[in-house]
Design a protein around this motif. Structure first.
Motif, mmCIF file in Angstrom:
data_model
loop_
_atom_site.group_PDB
_atom_site.id
_atom_site.type_symbol
_atom_site.label_atom_id
_atom_site.label_comp_id
_atom_site.label_asym_id
_atom_site.label_seq_id
_atom_site.Cartn_x
_atom_site.Cartn_y
_atom_site.Cartn_z
ATOM 1 N N HIS A 67 0.839 -1.209 0.000
ATOM 2 C CA HIS A 67 0.000 0.000 0.000
ATOM 3 C C HIS A 67 0.871 1.254 0.000
ATOM 4 O O HIS A 67 1.207 1.801 1.053
ATOM 5 C CB HIS A 67 -0.926 -0.011 1.219
ATOM 6 N N HIS A 69 1.446 5.028 -2.205
ATOM 7 C CA HIS A 69 1.029 5.985 -3.236
ATOM 8 C C HIS A 69 2.277 6.677 -3.771
ATOM 9 O O HIS A 69 2.867 7.512 -3.095
ATOM 10 C CB HIS A 69 0.088 7.039 -2.644
ATOM 11 N N LYS A 154 -8.725 -1.265 -6.539
ATOM 12 C CA LYS A 154 -9.052 -0.470 -5.360
ATOM 13 C C LYS A 154 -10.300 0.347 -5.613
ATOM 14 O O LYS A 154 -10.468 0.930 -6.688
ATOM 15 C CB LYS A 154 -7.917 0.494 -5.021
ATOM 16 N N HIS A 241 -6.254 -0.258 5.372
ATOM 17 C CA HIS A 241 -5.959 0.608 6.533
ATOM 18 C C HIS A 241 -7.035 0.614 7.610
ATOM 19 O O HIS A 241 -7.636 1.636 7.896
ATOM 20 C CB HIS A 241 -5.647 2.040 6.079
ATOM 21 N N ASP A 314 0.678 2.641 3.896
ATOM 22 C CA ASP A 314 -0.218 3.652 3.308
ATOM 23 C C ASP A 314 0.542 4.970 3.160
ATOM 24 O O ASP A 314 0.040 6.043 3.504
ATOM 25 C CB ASP A 314 -1.510 3.847 4.093
HETATM 26 ZN ZN ZN Z 1 -3.866 4.758 0.721
#
Ligand code: ZN
Length: 465
Positions: A67, A69, A154, A241, A314
């Motif tokens: 996870h 970004h 997602k 998350h 995340d």
């Molecule tokens: Zn995320």
């Protein structure tokens, strides 16, 4: 094997008194040829050409973070493949799976995936796989992205924070689950129920006001909906998350019933409590939010009893300006925590305070996230696996300084934290890509070689050739 580009790795042997193999520590010589592990044996007498891991450190498989970004292209000033993968390598991570949003275009079409892959091919220092996005515009047409090799899709059930990535309503969630079930893919879900959020505009600098705007009931409602659809359709579903520990009983029950469900949480939910977040400290803003200390204790129960499958960063960075926009107003700041490099250190520091052994958290950094994404060859020291390895100094103390971390923008919720346990060295396909001793005192560590990370495709895509 899942790699598509075959950049040849190195050959050699690493000896460790404590190597993490098949879920336990034991002494081992790990041999590899052309970047692939070819032998694991009890250490013998021969030392020639052997790299020795010091006795105060452990040898781990390269960690997996499913996870992250990366944001390139389109918002590369927030984060890019070079900076993200260097930070990951310095945190012991050798495989990331990139999220489909915050980059522009978002990964909701094959064309967008190819744009991402081209960006990553030029500058990834570790292996990178990709999630696709399921948005209102591509529902019913997910198959091409699936066949192009995304590990799953997602979706959001509430606004995502960026205009170009819309969220699904309940009917669209049901449709997405049916489509995912037919494909044999997986749906990974940002689970907050927008009907229970109060996230409209300015909230002021008080963290409590932000926390109240995203109540636990919102997560619980969305998670119930995901479980119900996974149960109905048989599709694989994954809760992203998890912040609200009160949803753990429902998740446990669904798993016990055989629902194909997995769940992750993040270091910030396990190591930070709402009570300690200062007013105006937007570096702690993320969605769903960091909750109270009592909730954190219950999340740890979910880690120890195996309900939670993975701990992932995340990592969702932005520029410092965007994080500070609104002058510390929690309603206006960008929501996302940057912590890709320090996850294992932060979680291990908290775990040892709680009397939890390293062995209990390592699956959530290795085989757990590999299974969440379905990456068969990652997260294990095993014959035939890539020689992705990392050395973790379990007692090494250090203080986090945001400006010394290798992700792009010098802001993190972990700034000034004193942690115990630090990654000393990381190998990708048998080549050292990070070594903490390479820079002199006060210097940044150097990285070796050209970007050699591979672009990973889901196995159903490679099986098709
Ligand atoms: Zn995320």
């Amino acid at each position: 094997m899942t790699e598509v580009s075959t950049r040849r790795g190195a050959s050699g042997r690493i000896r460790a008194a404590q190597a993490w193999i098949e879920g336990a520590f034991r002494p081992a010589d790990v041999e590899f040829e052309h970047g692939v592990i070819t032998g694991i044996s009890t250490p013998g007498s021969g030392m020639r050409g052997t790299t020795i891991v010091p006795d105060d450190a452990v040898l781990l498989p390269g960690l997996v973070d499913s996870h992250v970004h990366v944001n390139e292209p389109g918002r590369t000033e927030w984060e890019g493949f070079r900076s993200a993968t260097l930070a990951a390598a310095a945190g012991g991570v050798t495989t990331i799976v990139d999220m489909p949003l915050n980059s522009v275009p978002p990964t909701t079409t094959v064309e967008a995936l190819e744009i991402k892959r081209a960006a990553a091919a030029a500058s990834a220092h570790i292996d990178v796989g990709f999630w696709g996005g399921a948005v209102p515009e591509n529902l019913g047409a997910l198959r091409p992205l699936h066949e192009a090799g995304v590990y799953g899709f997602k979706c959001f059930l509430s606004p995502s924070g960026v205009d170009e990535f819309g969220h699904l309503d309940r009917a669209q969630l049901a449709a997405a689950m049916e489509e995912i079930a037919a494909l044999g893919s997986r749906l990974i879900v940002h689970a907050e129920d927008p009907r229970l959020l109060h996230d409209h505009g300015a909230l002021g600098p008080e963290y409590g006001a932000f926390l109240a705007s995203r109540p636990a009931a919102s997560e619980a409602s969305a998670i119930e909906a995901v479980i119900a659809e996974a149960r109905r359709t048989g599709a694989r579903a994954h809760i992203l998350h998890l912040s609200d520990a009160h949803s753990l009983p429902a998740i446990r029950a669904a798993k016990a019933d055989g629902v194909a469900l997995t769940v992750e949480t993040c270091p910030h939910y396990l190591t930070i409590a709402a009570e300690e977040i200062p007013d105006g400290a937007a570096e702690f803003k993320c969605c769903p939010p960091i909750r109270e200390a009592s909730n954190r204790d219950l999340l740890w129960e979910g880690v120890v009893d195996g309900t939670i499958d993975a701990i992932v960063s995340d990592h969702s960075p932005s520029t410092v300006d965007l994080k500070r926009s609104g002058g510390g107003d929690f309603g206006l700041a960008w929501g996302g925590i940057a912590g890709l490099q320090v996850g294992l250190s932060a979680v291990w520091t908290e775990a040892r305070h709680r009397g939890i052994r390293l062995e209990e958290i390592l699956p959530l950094y290795t085989t757990g996230p590999a299974a969440v994404a379905g990456i068969g060859s990652a997260g294990a020291i095993a014959v035939g696996a890539p020689a992705h390895l990392t050395v973790f100094g379990v007692d090494d103390p250090f203080e986090v300084h945001a400006e010394e971390l290798l992700h792009k923008n010098p802001i993190t919720a972990y700034d000034s934290r004193v942690l115990t346990g630090r990654v000393r060295r990381t190998w990708l396909a048998g080549r050292a890509v990070f070594d903490i001793t390479d820079g002199g005192p006060g210097e940044a560590p150097r990285f070796r070689g050209r970007p050699a990370g591979r672009l990973l495709r889901a196995e159903w895509a490679t099986a098709r050739g």
